[in-house]
Design an enzyme around this catalytic site. Structure first.
Site, mmCIF file in Angstrom:
data_model
loop_
_atom_site.group_PDB
_atom_site.id
_atom_site.type_symbol
_atom_site.label_atom_id
_atom_site.label_comp_id
_atom_site.label_asym_id
_atom_site.label_seq_id
_atom_site.Cartn_x
_atom_site.Cartn_y
_atom_site.Cartn_z
ATOM 1 N N CYS A 195 0.980 -0.924 0.253
ATOM 2 C CA CYS A 195 0.052 0.021 -0.174
ATOM 3 C C CYS A 195 0.708 1.118 -0.095
ATOM 4 O O CYS A 195 2.045 1.237 0.807
ATOM 5 C CB CYS A 195 -0.786 0.182 1.285
ATOM 6 S SG CYS A 195 -2.170 -1.199 1.311
ATOM 7 N N GLU A 219 -6.712 -13.294 -27.590
ATOM 8 C CA GLU A 219 -5.944 -13.451 -26.222
ATOM 9 C C GLU A 219 -4.595 -14.328 -26.624
ATOM 10 O O GLU A 219 -4.810 -15.485 -27.171
ATOM 11 C CB GLU A 219 -6.800 -14.005 -25.298
ATOM 12 C CG GLU A 219 -5.921 -14.599 -23.950
ATOM 13 C CD GLU A 219 -5.147 -13.539 -23.358
ATOM 14 O OE1 GLU A 219 -5.587 -12.419 -22.908
ATOM 15 O OE2 GLU A 219 -3.924 -13.832 -22.794
ATOM 16 N N ASP A 258 -8.457 -3.841 -23.532
ATOM 17 C CA ASP A 258 -7.795 -4.092 -22.479
ATOM 18 C C ASP A 258 -6.525 -4.659 -22.329
ATOM 19 O O ASP A 258 -6.238 -5.742 -21.640
ATOM 20 C CB ASP A 258 -9.004 -5.015 -21.712
ATOM 21 C CG ASP A 258 -8.813 -4.995 -20.127
ATOM 22 O OD1 ASP A 258 -7.797 -4.218 -19.680
ATOM 23 O OD2 ASP A 258 -9.315 -5.498 -19.540
ATOM 24 N N CYS A 285 -5.003 -0.139 -17.504
ATOM 25 C CA CYS A 285 -4.617 -0.043 -16.320
ATOM 26 C C CYS A 285 -3.255 0.879 -16.001
ATOM 27 O O CYS A 285 -2.641 1.073 -14.923
ATOM 28 C CB CYS A 285 -3.863 -1.389 -15.809
ATOM 29 S SG CYS A 285 -2.760 -2.214 -16.669
HETATM 30 N N1 SAH Z 1 -10.043 -8.387 -20.386
HETATM 31 C C1 SAH Z 1 -9.561 -9.422 -19.583
HETATM 32 C C2 SAH Z 1 -7.937 -9.284 -19.307
HETATM 33 C C3 SAH Z 1 -7.129 -8.190 -19.423
HETATM 34 S S1 SAH Z 1 -5.627 -8.158 -18.728
HETATM 35 C C4 SAH Z 1 -10.393 -9.049 -18.255
HETATM 36 O O1 SAH Z 1 -10.889 -7.807 -17.945
HETATM 37 O O2 SAH Z 1 -10.404 -9.940 -17.589
HETATM 38 C C5 SAH Z 1 -4.658 -8.048 -20.245
HETATM 39 C C6 SAH Z 1 -4.761 -9.467 -21.234
HETATM 40 O O3 SAH Z 1 -3.929 -9.285 -22.218
HETATM 41 C C7 SAH Z 1 -4.151 -10.857 -20.380
HETATM 42 O O4 SAH Z 1 -4.957 -11.780 -20.367
HETATM 43 C C8 SAH Z 1 -2.954 -11.065 -21.224
HETATM 44 O O5 SAH Z 1 -2.388 -12.483 -21.459
HETATM 45 C C9 SAH Z 1 -3.273 -10.352 -22.521
HETATM 46 N N2 SAH Z 1 -2.357 -10.016 -23.599
HETATM 47 C C10 SAH Z 1 -0.925 -9.656 -23.281
HETATM 48 N N3 SAH Z 1 -0.363 -9.385 -24.391
HETATM 49 C C11 SAH Z 1 -1.144 -9.782 -25.411
HETATM 50 C C12 SAH Z 1 -1.197 -9.643 -26.954
HETATM 51 N N4 SAH Z 1 0.152 -9.043 -27.235
HETATM 52 N N5 SAH Z 1 -1.998 -9.999 -27.551
HETATM 53 C C13 SAH Z 1 -2.967 -10.626 -27.184
HETATM 54 N N6 SAH Z 1 -3.315 -10.610 -25.571
HETATM 55 C C14 SAH Z 1 -2.332 -10.331 -24.795
#
Ligand code: SAH
Length: 456
Positions: free
Chosen positions: A82, A334, A382, A409
Site C-alpha cells: 500500500c 488473447e 484491455d 491500467c
Molecule cells: N479483458 C480481460 C483481461 C485483461 S488483462 C479481463 O478484464 O478479465 C490483459 C490480457 O492481455 C491478459 O490476459 C494478457 O495475457 C493478454 N495479452 C498480453 N499481451 C497480449 C498480446 N500481445 N496479444 C493478446 N493478448 C495479450
C-alpha cells in the site's frame, strides 16, 4: 544547497501518484517524501540529492495535513503493497483522478470529459487473491508476507488489511504445518529449499476457497497432514493444489499443477455469469469493482443486439462474455492458450453460442481480421500496462468501428494511445477513472472513443 543527512523543514504542496508527497526547498529544489500528505509541515531528513530533486524521509510531523489519518495497518511503513494508508480515501480518489487527467491532458494532449472516479465501496479486504512469498530470516525463522518496496526482502505478516480474513487463517495453518513437519523453505539466493509461495483465491459469491503451494520440486512432505489440517481449519476449503516451479526466476507459478484435494478449480460469479477459476486463470482481484468497471464499459459500448463486438486482450473472456447477449457476434483475442481455453469453457458454461476466441497476438490478429474483411461495430481494448500501441490503433482505424471502449491500467500508455486514435479521426468523448485497488498506487480507466462521423 541541501546535502545528504541535512534536516530541513518542508511544507508538502503536491503528491505523486506513487504515494510520495512533494515540497520545495527555499532554493526551489523538489523533495520527495514517501508517506507524507499534501498540507503536512514536516521535519525531513535528506537521504539522497540529485541535480534538480532530492529524496527525504519524515523525521517529525510538525503540523499534520487535514486529510492525514492514522494508518490502520501495522506493516504500512515497511510493506511494499500500500502507499495511501495515511490519507483519507476521498483524498486518495482525488489524487488518482488527477493522475489520469494529467496524463490524458499532458501526454495525450487531449481535452475531454474526465468523469469523477468510481471509488470502491470496500477499501478494506477487497482482494480475492494473494501470492505470499516465503523465506527464512537470518535466525532461521519462517517469513511469510509481502515484499518491501523495490526489494525482495520479505516483510513477515500475520494478516493483510486488503485480504479476506480467511487468508490469515490459511497463513496461520500453513505456519503450523511447517512447524510440525520438516519441509524446507526456498532460498531465492541459492535456489535451494522447497516451499516458495502460498497462493490463495476466494470465490466471493460462492465462498469457495482455493489454496495452492508453489514448490521447488514435485511436492511437500506429509501432504496428507497438510490437507487434514486445512480441512479441519477451513470450512469453505474447496481445493488444494501443488504447483511445481523449479526455475530460478521471479515468475511465481511453474507450469505444472497437481491437485491434492478437491477438483483443482473454484467458481465465482461476475455480472450474472459463472466462471471457472484455476490457479492459472486471470481473474479480477476486486470483483465488486470489476462489475462496476464492466458496467461502464458496457454503457460505452452501447450495444443494441445487432453488433459484431471485437474484444482484444480478452483474457478469460470476461468483458466480452458479459456483453455477448447484447450483440450479434463476439470475437475475443488473447495470447495465452490457457486463458483462451478458459474463455471457451466460460462461454459454454454460460450457454453463450455467439462467441469465438482466437489465441494470438492482438495487433497481428487484428491485422489478419482486417485483411479478411472483418468490420466490427465496437472494439474493446484491455491491454496490459504497455498499452496497445500505434500499429494496432491504425489497424482498428482500417476496420472503422463506430465505437472503441478502451480499458487501461496505465494512464501514461493510455494517453499515448488516445493520441494515436486522435490522429486517425477517433475522438475520446469521455474518460472514467475507476479505483480497482484502494490504498495502492494503481488506477484503472475506461474510455469512450468514437469516430467523429459514424459511417452508417
Ligand atoms: N479483458 C480481460 C483481461 C485483461 S488483462 C479481463 O478484464 O478479465 C490483459 C490480457 O492481455 C491478459 O490476459 C494478457 O495475457 C493478454 N495479452 C498480453 N499481451 C497480449 C498480446 N500481445 N496479444 C493478446 N493478448 C495479450
Amino acid at each position: 544547497m541541501i546535502k545528504k543527512n541535512d534536516i530541513i523543514e518542508l511544507s508538502v504542496t503536491s503528491a505523486t501518484a506513487e504515494g510520495s508527497g512533494v515540497g520545495k526547498t527555499e532554493d526551489g529544489m523538489a523533495v520527495f517524501v514517501p508517506q507524507s500528505a499534501v498540507g503536512d509541515l514536516l521535519r525531513v531528513r535528506i537521504l539522497k540529492v540529485k541535480k534538480t530533486y532530492a529524496f527525504g524521509k519524515i523525521e517529525e510531523i510538525i503540523t499534520p495535513a487535514p486529510e492525514r489519518i492514522t494508518p490502520d495497518c501495522e506493516n504500512f511503513s515497511r510493506c511494499g503493497g500500500c502507499v495511501w494508508r495515511h490519507i483519507s480515501y476521498k483524498e486518495e480518489c482525488d489524487l488518482k483522478r488527477q493522475k489520469v487527467a494529467d496524463a490524458v491532458e499532458r501526454i495525450g494532449g487531449i481535452q475531454t470529459n474526465i468523469r469523477p472516479i468510481i471509488g470502491s465501496e470496500r477499501v478494506l479486504r477487497y482482494r480475492n487473491k494473494a501470492q505470499l512469498p516465503l523465506g527464512l530470516s537470518k535466525d532461521g525463522e519462517v517469513q511469510m508476507g509481502f515484499y518491501a518496496f523495490h526489494s525482495h526482502r520479505i516483510i513477515d505478516c500475520a494478516d493483510c488489511a486488503l485480504q479476506p480474513a480467511v487468508f490469515a487463517d490459511v497463513m496461520r495453518l500453513t505456519r503450523d504445518f511447517l512447524a510440525q513437519t520438516d519441509n524446507s523453505i526456498y532460498d531465492e539466493a541459492t535456489g535451494k529449499g522447497r516451499l516458495r509461495h502460498l497462493y490463495i483465491r476466494l470465490g466471493e459469491v460462492t465462498d469457495e476457497l482455493m489454496v495452492c503451494y508453489v514448490v521447488n520440486g514435485n511436492g511437500l512432505k506429509q501432504e496428507d497432514v497438510l490437507v487434514r489440517m486445512l480441512r479441519e481449519g477451513l470450512p469453505n476449503l474447496k481445493t488444494v493444489i501443488i504447483n511445481s516451479n523449479r526455475e530460478k526466476t521471479n515468475v511465481i507459478l511453474g507450469g505444472k499443477n497437481r491437485v491434492i484435494y478437491g477438483s483443482g478449480v473454484i467458481t465465482d460469479v461476475l455480472c450474472g455469469l459463472t466462471f471457472t477459476i484455476s490457479p492459472f486463470s486471470f481473474w479480477q482481484v476486486n470483483r465488486a469493482q470489476a462489475e462496476r468497471l464492466y458496467a461502464k464499459a458496457r454503457e460505452y459500448a452501447a450495444l443494441t443486439g445487432e453488433e459484431t463486438l471485437l474484444d482484444l486482450y480478452c483474457g478469460t473472456g470476461t468483458i466480452g462474455l458479459t456483453m455477448a447477449r447484447d450483440c450479434k457476434q463476439l470475437i475475443g483475442v488473447e495470447i495465452i492458450p490457457d486463458a483462451v481455453k478458459d474463455a471457451e469453457h466460460n462461454a459454454a458454461v454460460n450457454s453463450i453460442c455467439n462467441a469465438r476466441f482466437l489465441c494470438a497476438d492482438a495487433p497481428q490478429a487484428a491485422a489478419q481480421l482486417e485483411r479478411e474483411g472483418a468490420r466490427p461495430d465496437v472494439v474493446i481494448l484491455d491491454p496490459p500496462r504497455k498499452g496497445c500501441g500505434e500499429e494496432l490503433v491504425r489497424t482498428i482505424g482500417k476496420m472503422a468501428p463506430d465505437r472503441v471502449v478502451y480499458v487501461s491500467c496505465d494512464p501514461a500508455t493510455l494517453a499515448r494511445d488516445l493520441k494515436y486514435f486522435a490522429e486517425i479521426g477517433y475522438e475520446t468523448k469521455e474518460v472514467t477513472p475507476v479505483d480497482m485497488f484502494p490504498r495502492t498506487a494503481h488506477v484503472e480507466s475506461v474510455c469512450r472513443i468514437s469516430r467523429e462521423k459514424p459511417h452508417k
